[in-house]
Design a protein around this motif. Sequence first.
Motif, PDB file in Angstrom:
ATOM      1  N   UNK A   1       0.835  -1.204   0.000  1.00  0.00           N
ATOM      2  CA  UNK A   1       0.000   0.000   0.000  1.00  0.00           C
ATOM      3  C   UNK A   1       0.869   1.253   0.000  1.00  0.00           C
ATOM      4  N   UNK A   2       1.976   1.227   0.758  1.00  0.00           N
ATOM      5  CA  UNK A   2       2.867   2.387   0.846  1.00  0.00           C
ATOM      6  C   UNK A   2       3.473   2.703  -0.523  1.00  0.00           C
ATOM      7  N   UNK A   3       3.923   1.675  -1.224  1.00  0.00           N
ATOM      8  CA  UNK A   3       4.485   1.866  -2.568  1.00  0.00           C
ATOM      9  C   UNK A   3       3.430   2.448  -3.512  1.00  0.00           C
ATOM     10  N   UNK A   4       2.216   1.906  -3.457  1.00  0.00           N
ATOM     11  CA  UNK A   4       1.144   2.394  -4.321  1.00  0.00           C
ATOM     12  C   UNK A   4       0.786   3.845  -3.998  1.00  0.00           C
ATOM     13  N   UNK A   5       0.753   4.192  -2.711  1.00  0.00           N
ATOM     14  CA  UNK A   5       0.422   5.555  -2.308  1.00  0.00           C
ATOM     15  C   UNK A   5       1.448   6.573  -2.777  1.00  0.00           C
ATOM     16  N   UNK A   6       2.729   6.257  -2.619  1.00  0.00           N
ATOM     17  CA  UNK A   6       3.790   7.167  -3.059  1.00  0.00           C
ATOM     18  C   UNK A   6       3.739   7.362  -4.570  1.00  0.00           C
ATOM     19  N   UNK A   7       3.486   6.291  -5.301  1.00  0.00           N
ATOM     20  CA  UNK A   7       3.399   6.379  -6.764  1.00  0.00           C
ATOM     21  C   UNK A   7       2.224   7.255  -7.185  1.00  0.00           C
TER      22      UNK A   7
END
Length: 310
Positions: free
Chosen positions: A12-18
Amino acid sequence: MADSAGESFVTVLVAGAANLAIAVAKLIAGLISGSAAMLSESAHSAADTVTEVLLLVAVRRGGKPADRRHPFGYGKAGFFWAMMAAVATLVGGAGFSITHGVHTIAHGESLGDFTLSYVVLAVSFAIESVSFARGLSQARAEARRWGVGPVRLVTKTSDTALKAVMLEDTAALAGLVIAALGLLGAQLTSSSLWDGAASVAIGVLLLVVALSLIGANLSLLIGQAAPRQVETEIRALLLAQPEVEDVVELLTMYLGPGRLLVAAKIDFDDAASAAGVEIACDQVDRRLREHVPVVTQVFLDPTPTRSRRP
């Protein structure tokens, strides 16, 4: 289970930053080009960013340990916040995209240079692909544990954070392709109709994803049972215990992502002593947790079948 929650948090963190980086880039490109599709894509990414924040809350809240007031834990809080994330996608992404697209089709728009928009779409596709690959990697790893395909796992999983990221990233990649086709159509025909239609299509795509996620989380909040395949495995493990004559009734319910409650009425062998039944219950409990890792609570009720009741 803790490892799965940690993997979901990173996903989720990777998706949010992207999504945050992409939303800003799309907004700038949309304002310069005047493209409804680009502005819709910006709203899409902004809604996805809000979604990821709410999913992070869902993962953290759902992972809180049980206490006296909540003896079964806080897992269902994760379902609630995941549903709120889906509502954010519905209102912020789908609502804006459809209404803005319809307005563009009805009233037209002044289109500018699309060069920056194409560049942003290409870069966004690459970044979204990284996020999608991260989610797909987690889905494949979990699918191997269950002996199913990644698509079936995402469809049936109680890990709502993983489900949301996979569906939203898939919609994001499809939305980028639709936006590019809308820009190309508008550029070749000098008509904003194509751009507006692309905006509406992106909104409809987000609408389908949001309603799917809302339905999935609502079902889990109400008290969804385990898939039939899992219940069949649980029943087989219960019947494999020598002291068990029959499984009168089997009930399951998800208490949170990857956390399953099992309650069963068991017809034990009449020849088994009280101590033997207690030992059998303990063995069944351990066997269920060992072979079905999502099982966290087991309640067994000795109950004779109707044919054997006095």
